[in-house]
Design a protein around this motif. Structure first.
Motif, PDB file in Angstrom:
ATOM      1  N   HIS A 131       0.707  -1.157   0.084  1.00  0.00           N
ATOM      2  CA  HIS A 131       0.168  -0.091  -0.080  1.00  0.00           C
ATOM      3  C   HIS A 131       0.965   1.237  -0.060  1.00  0.00           C
ATOM      4  O   HIS A 131       0.510   2.096  -0.741  1.00  0.00           O
ATOM      5  N   HIS A 132       1.764   1.219   0.726  1.00  0.00           N
ATOM      6  CA  HIS A 132       2.559   2.449   0.769  1.00  0.00           C
ATOM      7  C   HIS A 132       3.836   2.349  -0.150  1.00  0.00           C
ATOM      8  O   HIS A 132       4.320   3.634  -0.543  1.00  0.00           O
ATOM      9  N   ARG A 133       4.029   1.626  -1.196  1.00  0.00           N
ATOM     10  CA  ARG A 133       4.565   1.682  -2.173  1.00  0.00           C
ATOM     11  C   ARG A 133       3.793   2.070  -3.431  1.00  0.00           C
ATOM     12  O   ARG A 133       4.263   2.158  -4.446  1.00  0.00           O
ATOM     13  N   GLY A 134       2.439   2.405  -3.332  1.00  0.00           N
ATOM     14  CA  GLY A 134       1.591   2.828  -4.371  1.00  0.00           C
ATOM     15  C   GLY A 134       0.791   2.103  -4.937  1.00  0.00           C
ATOM     16  O   GLY A 134      -0.007   2.277  -5.750  1.00  0.00           O
ATOM     17  N   GLU A 135       0.384   0.684  -4.351  1.00  0.00           N
ATOM     18  CA  GLU A 135      -0.201  -0.357  -5.073  1.00  0.00           C
ATOM     19  C   GLU A 135      -1.586  -0.194  -4.378  1.00  0.00           C
ATOM     20  O   GLU A 135      -1.879   0.190  -3.269  1.00  0.00           O
ATOM     21  N   HIS A 136      -2.809  -0.374  -5.116  1.00  0.00           N
ATOM     22  CA  HIS A 136      -4.073  -0.459  -4.814  1.00  0.00           C
ATOM     23  C   HIS A 136      -4.428  -1.693  -4.326  1.00  0.00           C
ATOM     24  O   HIS A 136      -4.835  -2.773  -5.114  1.00  0.00           O
ATOM     25  N   VAL A 137      -4.298  -2.123  -2.898  1.00  0.00           N
ATOM     26  CA  VAL A 137      -4.433  -3.403  -2.522  1.00  0.00           C
ATOM     27  C   VAL A 137      -5.874  -3.434  -1.462  1.00  0.00           C
ATOM     28  O   VAL A 137      -6.386  -4.742  -1.307  1.00  0.00           O
ATOM     29  N   TRP A 138      -6.327  -2.183  -1.137  1.00  0.00           N
ATOM     30  CA  TRP A 138      -7.630  -2.547  -0.293  1.00  0.00           C
ATOM     31  C   TRP A 138      -8.180  -1.041  -0.233  1.00  0.00           C
ATOM     32  O   TRP A 138      -7.929  -0.339  -0.881  1.00  0.00           O
ATOM     33  N   SER A 139      -9.095  -0.767   0.643  1.00  0.00           N
ATOM     34  CA  SER A 139      -9.826   0.307   0.538  1.00  0.00           C
ATOM     35  C   SER A 139      -9.569   0.823   2.141  1.00  0.00           C
ATOM     36  O   SER A 139      -9.977   0.008   3.050  1.00  0.00           O
ATOM     37  N   VAL A 140      -9.188   1.927   2.372  1.00  0.00           N
ATOM     38  CA  VAL A 140      -8.985   2.691   3.682  1.00  0.00           C
ATOM     39  C   VAL A 140     -10.210   3.396   4.247  1.00  0.00           C
ATOM     40  O   VAL A 140     -10.834   4.188   3.496  1.00  0.00           O
ATOM     41  N   VAL A 141     -10.678   3.209   5.288  1.00  0.00           N
ATOM     42  CA  VAL A 141     -12.231   3.713   6.080  1.00  0.00           C
ATOM     43  C   VAL A 141     -11.582   5.119   6.511  1.00  0.00           C
ATOM     44  O   VAL A 141     -10.412   5.500   6.849  1.00  0.00           O
ATOM     45  N   ARG A 142     -12.605   5.935   5.993  1.00  0.00           N
ATOM     46  CA  ARG A 142     -12.505   7.553   6.373  1.00  0.00           C
ATOM     47  C   ARG A 142     -12.686   7.532   7.840  1.00  0.00           C
ATOM     48  O   ARG A 142     -13.737   6.880   8.556  1.00  0.00           O
ATOM     49  N   GLU A 143     -12.223   8.278   8.607  1.00  0.00           N
ATOM     50  CA  GLU A 143     -12.109   8.431  10.079  1.00  0.00           C
ATOM     51  C   GLU A 143     -13.166   9.769  10.344  1.00  0.00           C
ATOM     52  O   GLU A 143     -12.998  10.657   9.928  1.00  0.00           O
ATOM     53  N   PRO A 144     -14.121   9.409  11.193  1.00  0.00           N
ATOM     54  CA  PRO A 144     -15.079  10.510  11.528  1.00  0.00           C
ATOM     55  C   PRO A 144     -14.533  11.024  12.664  1.00  0.00           C
ATOM     56  O   PRO A 144     -13.750  10.648  13.637  1.00  0.00           O
ATOM     57  N   THR A 145     -14.889  12.523  12.971  1.00  0.00           N
ATOM     58  CA  THR A 145     -14.557  13.105  14.268  1.00  0.00           C
ATOM     59  C   THR A 145     -15.014  12.534  15.315  1.00  0.00           C
ATOM     60  O   THR A 145     -16.453  11.737  15.464  1.00  0.00           O
ATOM     61  N   PRO A 146     -14.699  12.590  16.620  1.00  0.00           N
ATOM     62  CA  PRO A 146     -15.428  11.834  17.816  1.00  0.00           C
ATOM     63  C   PRO A 146     -17.036  12.467  17.966  1.00  0.00           C
ATOM     64  O   PRO A 146     -17.643  11.848  18.165  1.00  0.00           O
ATOM     65  N   ARG A 147     -17.098  14.036  17.719  1.00  0.00           N
ATOM     66  CA  ARG A 147     -18.362  14.221  17.604  1.00  0.00           C
ATOM     67  C   ARG A 147     -19.318  13.699  16.718  1.00  0.00           C
ATOM     68  O   ARG A 147     -20.420  13.281  16.935  1.00  0.00           O
TER      69      ARG A 147
END
Length: 303
Positions: A131-147
């Motif tokens: 992933h950090h080498r630039g490959e598309h291997v999965w989907s990353v979940v977007r983080e909501p704020t605590p509120r």
């Protein structure tokens, strides 16, 4: 974008000599698999939720793999019951962490595969490096704020309570059918008390007691539903939910639907186009095109 981001990357790309760590989380213990991007691997086990143990394991992994004290630490874990507290805590430590959508992780389907925490940790580590080498291997979940995360609790609890209310009602009806009793009034409704008083004597003592307990649980659930509805109406009336109030002005959008849209769709997610919005809602198409066959299989419902 939608819940997941297919191409989300760190602001600074990984460099040679960085430390990579995957977390395999369970109820009793966590498996940490660390690597330097090459073949060297260091494995550690800590008690679930042991923050001091995790911090110590990261330090020991860096020493064992002989990474620089200034090397960046990249980590990942699958989205699950631990939620976001671990992600935020790792960020406070300076760790570049990502939360991965478990359903997007590639799986070899050619044969029955072995599955252990150690193998899963190794696979996550390998994919983290890719992933950090630039490959598309999965989907990353977007983080909501605590509120934003807290705002979602109310309507999700409301949905669970409505399902539980239906479950109690169906259970009581099924128990009554055992004796060919079919109420012509709504169970637990306004006219239920009179109907129950007239027919309960025909039931056995144990069955009558069981239905009484179900009725007590049903009444408790209905009371909690009313409390949530009253709180929601008060917040809308006082102007504390402006998005919900605006959505309710649309034809066909009620209070319940407006709350779900406001807190699940328009609250913290970001969409770049209509395709991303449709994908989040599960109305994406599923075409099948092979050779001369071109078939639209319908809506995927995988939002």
């Amino acid at each position: 974008m939608s819940t997941t981001q297919a191409t989300q990357r760190s602001k600074e790309p990984a460099k040679q000599g960085d430390l990579f760590i995957s977390f395999e989380l369970s109820d009793k213990s966590w498996k940490l698999t660390a690597g330097d991007g090459g073949t060297s691997v260091s494995r550690h086990t800590v008690a679930a939720g042991d923050q001091a143990g995790v911090a110590d394991a990261i330090v020991r992994a860096g020493k064992r793999l002989r990474t620089s004290s200034r090397a960046r630490v990249h980590s990942c874990y699958e989205a699950g019951r631990d939620g976001w507290w671990l992600h935020r805590w790792l960020g406070e430590l300076g760790v570049d962490n990502i939360v991965v959508d478990a359903a997007s992780i590639e799986v070899n389907r050619r044969a029955r595969r072995a599955k252990t925490d150690r193998l899963d940790g190794d696979k996550l580590l390998t994919m983290l490096v890719r992933h950090h080498r630039g490959e598309h291997v999965w989907s990353v979940v977007r983080e909501p704020t605590p509120r934003q995360e807290d705002e979602r609790r109310e309507h999700r609890e409301f949905e669970r309570l409505t399902h539980e209310r239906t479950s109690h009602t169906n259970r009581i009806g099924a128990l009554l059918v055992l004796h060919n009793l079919r109420p012509n009034v709504r169970i637990g409704g306004r006219d239920w008390s009179n109907w129950w008083s007239a027919h309960c004597e025909a039931l056995g003592q144990k069955l009558r007691a069981e239905i009484e307990r179900e009725l007590a649980r049903l009444e408790l659930v209905k009371q909690q539903v009313r409390q949530i509805e009253a709180t929601r109406r008060a917040e809308v009336h006082d102007g504390r939910q402006p998005t919900v109030a605006r959505l309710m002005q649309l034809v066909g959008v009620g209070e319940r639907g407006a709350c779900v849209l406001a807190h699940e769709i328009f609250g913290w997610r970001h969409f770049s186009n209509r395709r991303e919005l449709a994908g989040c809602l599960g109305v994406a198409p599923t075409p099948y095109a092979s050779g001369d066959s071109h078939i639209e299989q319908g809506i995927s419902k995988a939002g």
